[in-house]
Design a protein around this motif. Sequence first.
Motif, PDB file in Angstrom:
ATOM      1  N   LEU A  62       0.847  -1.201   0.000  1.00 28.56           N
ATOM      2  CA  LEU A  62       0.000   0.000   0.000  1.00 28.56           C
ATOM      3  C   LEU A  62       0.878   1.245   0.000  1.00 28.56           C
ATOM      4  O   LEU A  62       1.746   1.404   0.854  1.00 28.56           O
ATOM      5  CB  LEU A  62      -0.889   0.025   1.246  1.00 28.56           C
ATOM      6  N   LEU A  63       0.617   2.096  -0.967  1.00 26.74           N
ATOM      7  CA  LEU A  63       1.237   3.422  -0.946  1.00 26.74           C
ATOM      8  C   LEU A  63       0.101   4.423  -0.798  1.00 26.74           C
ATOM      9  O   LEU A  63      -0.768   4.508  -1.681  1.00 26.74           O
ATOM     10  CB  LEU A  63       2.016   3.664  -2.235  1.00 26.74           C
ATOM     11  N   TYR A  64       0.083   5.129   0.314  1.00 33.99           N
ATOM     12  CA  TYR A  64      -1.002   6.090   0.569  1.00 33.99           C
ATOM     13  C   TYR A  64      -0.410   7.498   0.476  1.00 33.99           C
ATOM     14  O   TYR A  64       0.520   7.838   1.191  1.00 33.99           O
ATOM     15  CB  TYR A  64      -1.605   5.866   1.951  1.00 33.99           C
ATOM     16  N   ILE A  65      -0.978   8.268  -0.431  1.00 36.61           N
ATOM     17  CA  ILE A  65      -0.423   9.570  -0.797  1.00 36.61           C
ATOM     18  C   ILE A  65      -1.464  10.657  -0.567  1.00 36.61           C
ATOM     19  O   ILE A  65      -2.637  10.467  -0.867  1.00 36.61           O
ATOM     20  CB  ILE A  65      -0.097   9.570  -2.313  1.00 36.61           C
ATOM     21  N   GLU A  66      -1.026  11.784  -0.033  1.00 36.93           N
ATOM     22  CA  GLU A  66      -1.898  12.964  -0.042  1.00 36.93           C
ATOM     23  C   GLU A  66      -1.302  13.986  -1.009  1.00 36.93           C
ATOM     24  O   GLU A  66      -0.114  14.284  -0.959  1.00 36.93           O
ATOM     25  CB  GLU A  66      -2.002  13.558   1.367  1.00 36.93           C
ATOM     26  N   LEU A  67      -2.148  14.482  -1.900  1.00 32.22           N
ATOM     27  CA  LEU A  67      -1.720  15.492  -2.872  1.00 32.22           C
ATOM     28  C   LEU A  67      -2.387  16.814  -2.514  1.00 32.22           C
ATOM     29  O   LEU A  67      -3.592  16.847  -2.257  1.00 32.22           O
ATOM     30  CB  LEU A  67      -2.146  15.080  -4.284  1.00 32.22           C
ATOM     31  N   ASN A  68      -1.615  17.874  -2.499  1.00 29.50           N
ATOM     32  CA  ASN A  68      -2.179  19.192  -2.231  1.00 29.50           C
ATOM     33  C   ASN A  68      -1.760  20.182  -3.302  1.00 29.50           C
ATOM     34  O   ASN A  68      -0.591  20.257  -3.665  1.00 29.50           O
ATOM     35  CB  ASN A  68      -1.716  19.709  -0.863  1.00 29.50           C
ATOM     36  N   ALA A  69      -2.752  20.908  -3.803  1.00 33.46           N
ATOM     37  CA  ALA A  69      -2.478  21.973  -4.772  1.00 33.46           C
ATOM     38  C   ALA A  69      -2.982  23.278  -4.172  1.00 33.46           C
ATOM     39  O   ALA A  69      -4.052  23.319  -3.557  1.00 33.46           O
ATOM     40  CB  ALA A  69      -3.181  21.692  -6.090  1.00 33.46           C
TER      41      ALA A  69
END
Lengths: 454, 454
Positions: A197-204
């Motif tokens: 599992l790769l859990y990523i948060e992306l913020n722009a």
Amino acid sequence: MTDYDEIRKHVEANSQTYLNSLKEACSIPSVSTEGTGFKEMADWLEQRLGGLGATVSRLSVDGSPEALLGVIPGSGDRTLMIYDHYDVQPVDPIDLWESPPFEPTERDGRMFARGAADNKGDLVARISALGIYKELVGDLPFTIKFFIEGEEESGSVHFEKICQKYASELASDDCVWEGGWFDLDGAPQMYFGCKGLLYIELNARKLSGDQHSSIAVYAPSAAWQLLRAVASIKDSDDSIIIEGFHDGVSEPTPEEVALVDKIPFNESATLESLGAESFLGGLTGTELKRNMIFTPTANIAGFHSGYGVPGASKTVLPAEAMAKLDFRLVPDQDAEDIAKKLMSHLERNGFGDVEVRVLSAQNPSRSPIDTKLGLAARNSAQKWFPKETAVFPQMWATGPMYPIAQGLGIPICSPPGVGRPDSNLHAPNEHCRIPDYLSIVGYTVAYLEEYGRA
Amino acid sequence: MTDYDEIRKHVEANSQTYLNSLKEACSIPSVSTEGTGFKEMADWLEQRLGGLGATVSRLSVDGSPEALLGVIPGSGDRTLMIYDHYDVQPVDPIDLWESPPFEPTERDGRMFARGAADNKGDLVARISALGIYKELVGDLPFTIKFFIEGEEESGSVHFEKICQKYASELASDDCVWEGGWFDLDGAPQMYFGCKGLLYIELNARKLSGDQHSSIAVYAPSAAWQLLRAVASIKDSDDSIIIEGFHDGVSEPTPEEVALVDKIPFNESATLESLGAESFLGGLTGTELKRNMIFTPTANIAGFHSGYGVPGASKTVLPAEAMAKLDFRLVPDQDAEDIAKKLMSHLERNGFGDVEVRVLSAQNPSRSPIDTKLGLAARNSAQKWFPKETAVFPQMWATGPMYPIAQGLGIPICSPPGVGRPDSNLHAPNEHCRIPDYLSIVGYTVAYLEEYGRA
């Protein structure tokens, strides 16, 4: 050899005791992402394990919640680790629960509570089973190490470090993993591996604050930027198109494919349980099953930007946007490597200003199926359960198997457990069927007995 | 002709009175999407207009909030309508406000409150100006009809019906619209038209409930479906690629283009105020200005699906997803027609299962610039304000001009108003500069006087 009927009768006679234990465990709100109820849950477990003669220690590294190690000494040289976790998922959306998540409720032959299936049900069933073992079989011919972590539901962030730090204390010959399942038809399932599992948060963020949407004609939009960044990850056929993403994927062996092809999977019941019209990509049959086990995923766990009141209008240009993605990886993809490839992909495609935070990175794992534990669990499953047990070389979900199986070299088997696909894991109205729970209590006695004789 | 110095002195001497009126108006939480504070706000206005000799009636159709019509009789045949709205935007995100949105607060020479700029500032300035007019100039040589609606901020859903139902009561020769602006350098701006607005909510649902994300390998995803549906609306250059979308767009005349090219636009100050690095598409100069006025937009006002706690992980496959889009349209696009084209586009591109709800549909509008009111407002602006006034044939924002200008045939002029681009319209910390507000009070006296002599 212990008579299975004797085990069944014993479980039936004492079923209320085992259900009460489960209710006690599920009353404690040990939500790892919120850090609540942890001490209470750990104390409860320490007291229960102590009652089985265990010496309990608490393992931690900087910043981690405490994992519990409960060692129950037995004769002989062998040591069996039993891995579970005492944390549970958050409860939101809370208003969709028909009974409060931390007030375990029996309804329609099921026990409803957060954690009832994932994974307090398995954990309490195993603790209960050891009590029966001692009563019906006697002293343990092997040592048991209960290893119970507290951040599985938030990605086991410190688990690998804990395993490394306490490698000698944890040393074991085999590992019983967090339980498998019953399928929708009640056929048991066991697992020897898991996806990573790769859990990523992306913020722009494109603006210092939200603006009137009329200036969207000249001001940049974080929502559009992030939406396009996420969209760039898959093609319209749901294939992941991050460069190099599939490089590490190992082709399954013919034996593995054959095991997967034999797995029963009730397509219509699954669709009905999901409320879905068809499976992703319209797949069916062996193609669907092979895809399930051997294909990595990119899931949108969340996407949030701007105004969200249903039915109402607000003409706003949001300053920022956030997405949460989880990638399920297959052997031998490396989670950290995939994170780097994702960042390069975003950079290359004009999304270099999207901030990437890795919230969890767990590698996939696979163990051999012919270990002493694997054979004991398979043999007793075939005898204990009325339906044939499906054997998965690898499941489609994730657990932190890698630090145990690959890191400490302890082969893993995940025998059938209390959940079913409609148990609402990670969702409102999580539950397990009460007969499933009691069946797992007895089955655990059976395979521990067989493992002791192996 | 009234001496401008006399007006200035009068405004200065009584400034506290005009500020107190604004504070009173902005203390009333008349949020149209929430339906709060409406009666209180309408009563306050009725009492103020009554003080100017107006007969106030309340106009409504089924399901609408009440619009106010305050008729102040004057000599002569001409009638001037003054349009404003008494509703304001919602206040969320409330925690970003430095002072409570409905407790008007003076700070750094500015008045902070929801509605201070949009549009209670203009409305109260105009009411205040009429008091001065009567004192300094005398009786009105024309009739004034204050027409104040209560759902501009939720899309003026019933406005067209109200205009149609009360066409004879509303009949007028000219219409003063909700105020224009000052730009960031303090140069005034006036408008003769506006963009249209199509506000759409899109909903996708693929499952009966949220699920554990590991089954994203076979279960369909509402978030992916909706994300792709939205992404399909624009190409990577931000051009809208809905078939037929641009069919109704009328090419601007050379005169209109020339007016737009003359508009001052401080690019670096605008970027700084937005906290942005560059304008959309990297545009600058006349290209940027022409794009601003003559180009329609597709803005993502909101996109919500699944888990959203920053920094935390929840491995969930969300059952549903919602997006809010607003399209700003230009003459002569038709909002309802664009909605149909959007639905066909989604259908054609495999997104036919995405539910489309039209929450607001307003057509764009443009009026001639050489009306009696237009000339009076322009002439007095050139004399009143120290900086040159920019004349926009059409603004980049939206108002419900169409039912007045095209529906009732009353040409519209929107003279300079109290806001600036950094007034945080629709956002936390909305405010107007106090000198701007007082300047608009006096300027209104000036152009009303000139209109009376025209």
